[in-house]
Write an enzyme that holds these catalytic residues in place. Sequence first.
Site, PDB file in Angstrom:
ATOM      1  N   CYS A   2     -12.449 -43.212 -24.426  1.00 32.08           N
ATOM      2  CA  CYS A   2     -11.711 -43.092 -23.163  1.00 32.08           C
ATOM      3  C   CYS A   2     -12.578 -42.352 -22.148  1.00 32.08           C
ATOM      4  O   CYS A   2     -13.663 -41.897 -22.436  1.00 32.08           O
ATOM      5  CB  CYS A   2     -10.435 -42.304 -23.401  1.00 32.08           C
ATOM      6  N   ARG A  27     -16.595 -48.123 -18.952  1.00 29.09           N
ATOM      7  CA  ARG A  27     -16.143 -47.864 -20.330  1.00 29.09           C
ATOM      8  C   ARG A  27     -14.953 -48.748 -20.665  1.00 29.09           C
ATOM      9  O   ARG A  27     -14.529 -48.815 -21.809  1.00 29.09           O
ATOM     10  CB  ARG A  27     -15.745 -46.391 -20.489  1.00 29.09           C
ATOM     11  N   TRP A  84      -8.702 -46.077 -23.749  1.00 25.31           N
ATOM     12  CA  TRP A  84      -9.157 -47.222 -24.561  1.00 25.31           C
ATOM     13  C   TRP A  84      -8.404 -47.033 -25.867  1.00 25.31           C
ATOM     14  O   TRP A  84      -8.802 -46.245 -26.719  1.00 25.31           O
ATOM     15  CB  TRP A  84     -10.660 -47.166 -24.758  1.00 25.31           C
ATOM     16  N   ASN A 108      -9.913 -37.608 -25.548  1.00 24.51           N
ATOM     17  CA  ASN A 108     -10.731 -38.739 -25.984  1.00 24.51           C
ATOM     18  C   ASN A 108     -11.085 -38.457 -27.437  1.00 24.51           C
ATOM     19  O   ASN A 108     -11.502 -37.360 -27.779  1.00 24.51           O
ATOM     20  CB  ASN A 108     -12.002 -38.832 -25.129  1.00 24.51           C
ATOM     21  N   GLY A 109     -10.861 -39.442 -28.318  1.00 21.20           N
ATOM     22  CA  GLY A 109     -11.187 -39.246 -29.736  1.00 21.20           C
ATOM     23  C   GLY A 109     -10.021 -39.655 -30.612  1.00 21.20           C
ATOM     24  O   GLY A 109      -9.088 -40.326 -30.173  1.00 21.20           O
ATOM     25  N   GLU A 493     -28.506 -62.878 -37.745  1.00 23.39           N
ATOM     26  CA  GLU A 493     -28.131 -62.034 -36.602  1.00 23.39           C
ATOM     27  C   GLU A 493     -29.365 -61.623 -35.807  1.00 23.39           C
ATOM     28  O   GLU A 493     -29.360 -61.633 -34.581  1.00 23.39           O
ATOM     29  CB  GLU A 493     -27.371 -60.810 -37.091  1.00 23.39           C
ATOM     30  N   LYS A 497     -29.860 -62.424 -31.848  1.00 22.63           N
ATOM     31  CA  LYS A 497     -30.154 -61.378 -30.854  1.00 22.63           C
ATOM     32  C   LYS A 497     -31.377 -61.742 -30.040  1.00 22.63           C
ATOM     33  O   LYS A 497     -31.389 -61.645 -28.825  1.00 22.63           O
ATOM     34  CB  LYS A 497     -30.384 -60.029 -31.563  1.00 22.63           C
ATOM     35  N   GLU A 500     -30.786 -64.888 -27.696  1.00 20.92           N
ATOM     36  CA  GLU A 500     -29.804 -64.800 -26.604  1.00 20.92           C
ATOM     37  C   GLU A 500     -30.275 -63.881 -25.480  1.00 20.92           C
ATOM     38  O   GLU A 500     -29.805 -64.018 -24.352  1.00 20.92           O
ATOM     39  CB  GLU A 500     -28.435 -64.393 -27.114  1.00 20.92           C
ATOM     40  N   HIS A 516     -38.040 -75.479 -48.723  1.00 12.66           N
ATOM     41  CA  HIS A 516     -37.345 -76.777 -48.521  1.00 12.66           C
ATOM     42  C   HIS A 516     -37.463 -77.255 -47.084  1.00 12.66           C
ATOM     43  O   HIS A 516     -36.614 -78.021 -46.618  1.00 12.66           O
ATOM     44  CB  HIS A 516     -35.862 -76.603 -48.898  1.00 12.66           C
ATOM     45  N   LYS A 616     -19.579 -62.482 -22.003  1.00 13.15           N
ATOM     46  CA  LYS A 616     -19.269 -61.472 -23.022  1.00 13.15           C
ATOM     47  C   LYS A 616     -18.157 -61.965 -23.937  1.00 13.15           C
ATOM     48  O   LYS A 616     -18.150 -61.704 -25.117  1.00 13.15           O
ATOM     49  CB  LYS A 616     -18.855 -60.154 -22.371  1.00 13.15           C
TER      50      LYS A 616
HETATM   51  C1  AGP Z   1     -23.178 -61.838 -29.722  1.00  7.13           C
HETATM   52  O1  AGP Z   1     -24.327 -61.106 -29.326  1.00  7.13           O
HETATM   53  C2  AGP Z   1     -22.765 -62.850 -28.690  1.00  7.13           C
HETATM   54  N1  AGP Z   1     -22.513 -62.222 -27.455  1.00  7.13           N
HETATM   55  C3  AGP Z   1     -21.665 -63.792 -29.176  1.00  7.13           C
HETATM   56  O2  AGP Z   1     -22.206 -64.522 -30.252  1.00  7.13           O
HETATM   57  C4  AGP Z   1     -20.352 -63.155 -29.662  1.00  7.13           C
HETATM   58  O3  AGP Z   1     -20.568 -62.482 -30.869  1.00  7.13           O
HETATM   59  C5  AGP Z   1     -19.327 -64.285 -29.917  1.00  7.13           C
HETATM   60  O4  AGP Z   1     -19.081 -64.939 -28.693  1.00  7.13           O
HETATM   61  C6  AGP Z   1     -18.010 -63.787 -30.522  1.00  7.13           C
HETATM   62  O5  AGP Z   1     -17.361 -62.938 -29.615  1.00  7.13           O
HETATM   63  P1  AGP Z   1     -16.104 -62.072 -30.139  1.00  7.13           P
HETATM   64  O6  AGP Z   1     -16.625 -61.177 -31.204  1.00  7.13           O
HETATM   65  O7  AGP Z   1     -15.630 -61.324 -28.923  1.00  7.13           O
HETATM   66  O8  AGP Z   1     -15.081 -63.018 -30.674  1.00  7.13           O
END
Ligand code: AGP
Length: 621
Positions: A2, A27, A84, A108-109, A493, A497, A500, A516, A616
């Site tokens: 928060c 935040r 939050w 906050n916490g 992952e 990263k 993207e 393979h 996002k």
């Molecule tokens: C992750 O770095 C990406 N921004 C994207 O793959 C994200 O994880 C995916 O869109 C899922 O989002 P969510 O966790 O909000 O459902």
Amino acid sequence: MCGIVGYIGPKQAIPILISGLEKLEYRGYDSAGVAMISKGSFDVFRAEGKLQNLKNVLKEEGRLEQSPSEKGGALNIGIGHTRWATHGRPSETNAHPHVAEKICVVHNGIIENYAALRDRLEAQGCVFQSETDTEIAAHLINSHLSTTAGGDLLLAVRAAVDEFVGSYAIVVASLDEPERLVIARNATPVIIGLSEGEVFVASDIPAVLEHTKRFQVMEDGEIADVRIDKVSLEADGKPVTREPITVKWDPITAEKGGYRHFMLKEIHEQPHVVTETFRGRIKQEEGGVFLDDVNLSDEELKHIKRVCIVACGTAWHAALVTKFYIEELAKIPVEVDYGSEFRYRTPLVDKDTLFIVVSQSGETADTLGSLNLARELGAKTLAICNVVGSTIARRAENVLYTHAGPEISVASTKAFSTQLTAGYLLALRIAAARGVLSEEKGKQCIEDLMSLPSMISEALKHSRQIERIAKKYGKSDGFLYLGRGLLYPIALEGALKLKEISYIHAEGYPAGEMKHGPIALINEDLPVVVVFGRDGVNYEKAMSNLIEVESRGGRIIAVTDHETSELKNLAWETIALGDVPPLLMPMVFSIPLQLLAYHVAVYRGTDVDQPRNLAKSVTVE
Ligand code: AGP
């Protein structure tokens, strides 16, 4: 996570509080409020939703227009908060500040022992309005004020926080002392802004940087007694002396806590947010977990025949790791699927299925669509989610919240490590319910989990080494990531990263699959990131994969626990993270991969926090 602001001084408090809360907007929050002392009582204004809603309330009350004019004579005092939610859904009733007679609090916490404190206070006749742990703090301080503290606010706050278990940054005002604020800090940030004839309080420097650049920093376990002419600190009842600091940040840099990008700030928040995610959910002595927002009984968990986990993107990688945890610890078969695939198949899900969705935002359309379908098919549903009150969190019958706080950068990092932590906790919970987790194993798993934040902190110390590696290999137009077992999802992952945020093509692959097909790609222009640790059979196999790559001229970047002499001859770069319990390797080994992606993106000059084409939260199908 928060946002808190406070003010004592000659100016009108509301404009300063609102301006401070606006600076904390990054935040994120689900409700907000302010409180001032006026004519012997608290003026409290709160609103659900965005800060604009609170501003509308203040406007309607004619309280917003006031300019922060110099007002001679009486001092003004006020505290404000953006919430939050962690305990209690987003609502005006649950919004801070919370009042208990003479005491007003913002916090906050997470106060872990809030339930026991609430029971005791209710037995003493306290009446609660909200579902929050914060209101309990207000009543407890108020109770101490008129008993043990003899009316002194500092003593009342000290007595109350001595009873807290958990994390808190708490700012307290009392009607009896309208020119004083008392602050207590434990495992949650709060700072005090110092200026001539006035004093400011905030969870983050950006909130009040426009008013002052001088700050009194507080450390965990400290209490601050705040007046305009004197700020004193104490710990365990003894005075603490600490020189104030002067910051040179501009406001934008300040929002990122001094980091260049939100992504880097969030990468470094991981020790804290992983702690916040398991805090209050582990029983160290018995080696168990209790997930108070998961209402599945032991009986229900015993009768589950299979688990299905659905997610997208990074969350899907967390789902793959959670599959390993549940199969390894709870001995139930688990299948994992993409949201965009599950909902267009004819999934065999029924009442004996535990259907789990993983989502940071709680709004991803494909994940939500799959959840709706699973509910129609009669499955028991559970969401691992970071946003309280989000659509997915409300649609699932059970929720296990991660406590990562708002994740601003599009590339998910701290949410990922908290999703892994939540998956680990859930697997332990299911295993215990099904009677397949020995007490010894349970205790070991909890002990390992408690050491996880420090292992992540150690991994973060490799950032400079990784920045050098990023500059050395950042011009490559392709990377291959290899991992086995629990670290195969981490290879995936790491590749995600990188692609993207740096726009370099990167592919994650099970290391055993190299022969393979992908081995045809190996050449000296294709850096190969191999993630492996001393977790049994996979280590030996990983070494043979390294030999396959090296013998074909591949440039290996090894992310592992220890650098052996054999490895020295095979890898061009080695990031050695030290001993990590095998089940926790995903959380620790993903840190260097996040940092590698970050530093490569910075080297290539891409928009790290807002990469092209990405959102996002993908709320479209
Ligand atoms: C992750 O770095 C990406 N921004 C994207 O793959 C994200 O994880 C995916 O869109 C899922 O989002 P969510 O966790 O909000 O459902």
